[in-house]
Design a protein around this motif. Structure first.
Motif, PDB file in Angstrom:
ATOM      1  N   THR A  69      -1.112   3.282   3.541  1.00 51.35           N
ATOM      2  CA  THR A  69      -0.037   3.216   2.559  1.00 51.35           C
ATOM      3  C   THR A  69      -0.271   4.275   1.497  1.00 51.35           C
ATOM      4  O   THR A  69      -1.342   4.896   1.433  1.00 51.35           O
ATOM      5  N   ALA A  70       0.756   4.461   0.640  1.00 52.54           N
ATOM      6  CA  ALA A  70       0.640   5.471  -0.409  1.00 52.54           C
ATOM      7  C   ALA A  70       1.571   5.160  -1.568  1.00 52.54           C
ATOM      8  O   ALA A  70       2.512   4.376  -1.448  1.00 52.54           O
ATOM      9  N   ALA A  71       1.298   5.827  -2.686  1.00 50.59           N
ATOM     10  CA  ALA A  71       2.140   5.757  -3.870  1.00 50.59           C
ATOM     11  C   ALA A  71       2.801   7.109  -4.083  1.00 50.59           C
ATOM     12  O   ALA A  71       2.141   8.148  -3.986  1.00 50.59           O
ATOM     13  N   HIS A  72       4.096   7.087  -4.345  1.00 52.36           N
ATOM     14  CA  HIS A  72       4.863   8.301  -4.648  1.00 52.36           C
ATOM     15  C   HIS A  72       5.790   7.980  -5.798  1.00 52.36           C
ATOM     16  O   HIS A  72       6.257   6.852  -5.937  1.00 52.36           O
ATOM     17  N   ARG A  73       6.083   8.984  -6.621  1.00 51.17           N
ATOM     18  CA  ARG A  73       6.889   8.740  -7.818  1.00 51.17           C
ATOM     19  C   ARG A  73       8.327   8.353  -7.519  1.00 51.17           C
ATOM     20  O   ARG A  73       8.913   7.542  -8.239  1.00 51.17           O
ATOM     21  N   VAL A  92      -1.845  12.248   8.619  1.00 47.77           N
ATOM     22  CA  VAL A  92      -1.726  10.811   8.773  1.00 47.77           C
ATOM     23  C   VAL A  92      -0.323  10.425   8.310  1.00 47.77           C
ATOM     24  O   VAL A  92       0.238  11.062   7.424  1.00 47.77           O
ATOM     25  N   VAL A  93       0.228   9.392   8.920  1.00 51.83           N
ATOM     26  CA  VAL A  93       1.530   8.881   8.493  1.00 51.83           C
ATOM     27  C   VAL A  93       1.279   7.642   7.647  1.00 51.83           C
ATOM     28  O   VAL A  93       0.588   6.712   8.073  1.00 51.83           O
ATOM     29  N   ALA A 114      -6.167   6.020   4.624  1.00 51.70           N
ATOM     30  CA  ALA A 114      -5.450   7.277   4.846  1.00 51.70           C
ATOM     31  C   ALA A 114      -6.313   8.464   4.433  1.00 51.70           C
ATOM     32  O   ALA A 114      -6.328   9.499   5.122  1.00 51.70           O
ATOM     33  N   ALA A 115      -7.038   8.336   3.333  1.00 51.07           N
ATOM     34  CA  ALA A 115      -7.927   9.408   2.876  1.00 51.07           C
ATOM     35  C   ALA A 115      -8.993   9.708   3.918  1.00 51.07           C
ATOM     36  O   ALA A 115      -9.326  10.866   4.192  1.00 51.07           O
ATOM     37  N   ARG A 116      -9.512   8.666   4.536  1.00 51.91           N
ATOM     38  CA  ARG A 116     -10.524   8.822   5.580  1.00 51.91           C
ATOM     39  C   ARG A 116      -9.941   9.568   6.781  1.00 51.91           C
ATOM     40  O   ARG A 116     -10.591  10.440   7.357  1.00 51.91           O
ATOM     41  N   GLU A 117      -8.691   9.244   7.147  1.00 50.78           N
ATOM     42  CA  GLU A 117      -8.037   9.871   8.301  1.00 50.78           C
ATOM     43  C   GLU A 117      -7.875  11.381   8.139  1.00 50.78           C
ATOM     44  O   GLU A 117      -7.925  12.115   9.113  1.00 50.78           O
TER      45      GLU A 117
END
Length: 136
Positions: A69-73, A92-93, A114-117
């Protein structure tokens, strides 16, 4: 025989070049990828780790550092984004489920998984390209 070979060689090269061109331009998979990914820029990515596990994200779900997962503005929650580390080409998606990053100069915060990928867990940040995936 030499004259025949000299006449046929350019013809064979032309046919071979034409066949290669057809393979490249008539690739349905490449056409699909072009239609479903839209580059939306890039910049510096960071990641947030285990210390925030269990906290609520802006979308209301609990943060799990093991999920992609991720954070975007500004991207809508649920958007799927391909994040590509420009230094090593790994991608990574991730699914957008939070708002941020709030650090100046950052374009996206990704989960620890995700950072690891994409090979950025040691450095903590990486220069990335972002592509929005559509569900066409």
């Amino acid at each position: 025989m030499r004259v025949f070979s000299a006449m046929m060689m350019p013809l064979l090269l032309t046919v071979s070049a034409a066949a290669q061109e057809v393979e490249v331009t008539d690739n349905p998979i490449a056409d699909i990828l072009d239609e479903t990914e839209t580059e939306i820029g890039g910049g510096v990515a960071s990641y947030y780790g285990n210390e925030l596990a269990g906290n609520r994200t802006a979308s209301g779900e609990r943060f799990d550092p093991g999920q992609l997962t991720a954070a975007h503005r500004s991207l809508p929650f649920g958007s799927m984004v391909r994040v590509t580390n420009t230094s090593n080409g790994d991608s990574v998606v991730v699914r957008i489920n939070d708002r941020g990053p709030f650090s100046r100069g950052r374009v996206i915060d990704v989960s620890h998984a995700a950072a690891r990928e994409i090979g950025m867990q040691r450095s903590g940040t990486a220069r990335v390209k972002l592509a929005l995936l559509s569900d066409d």
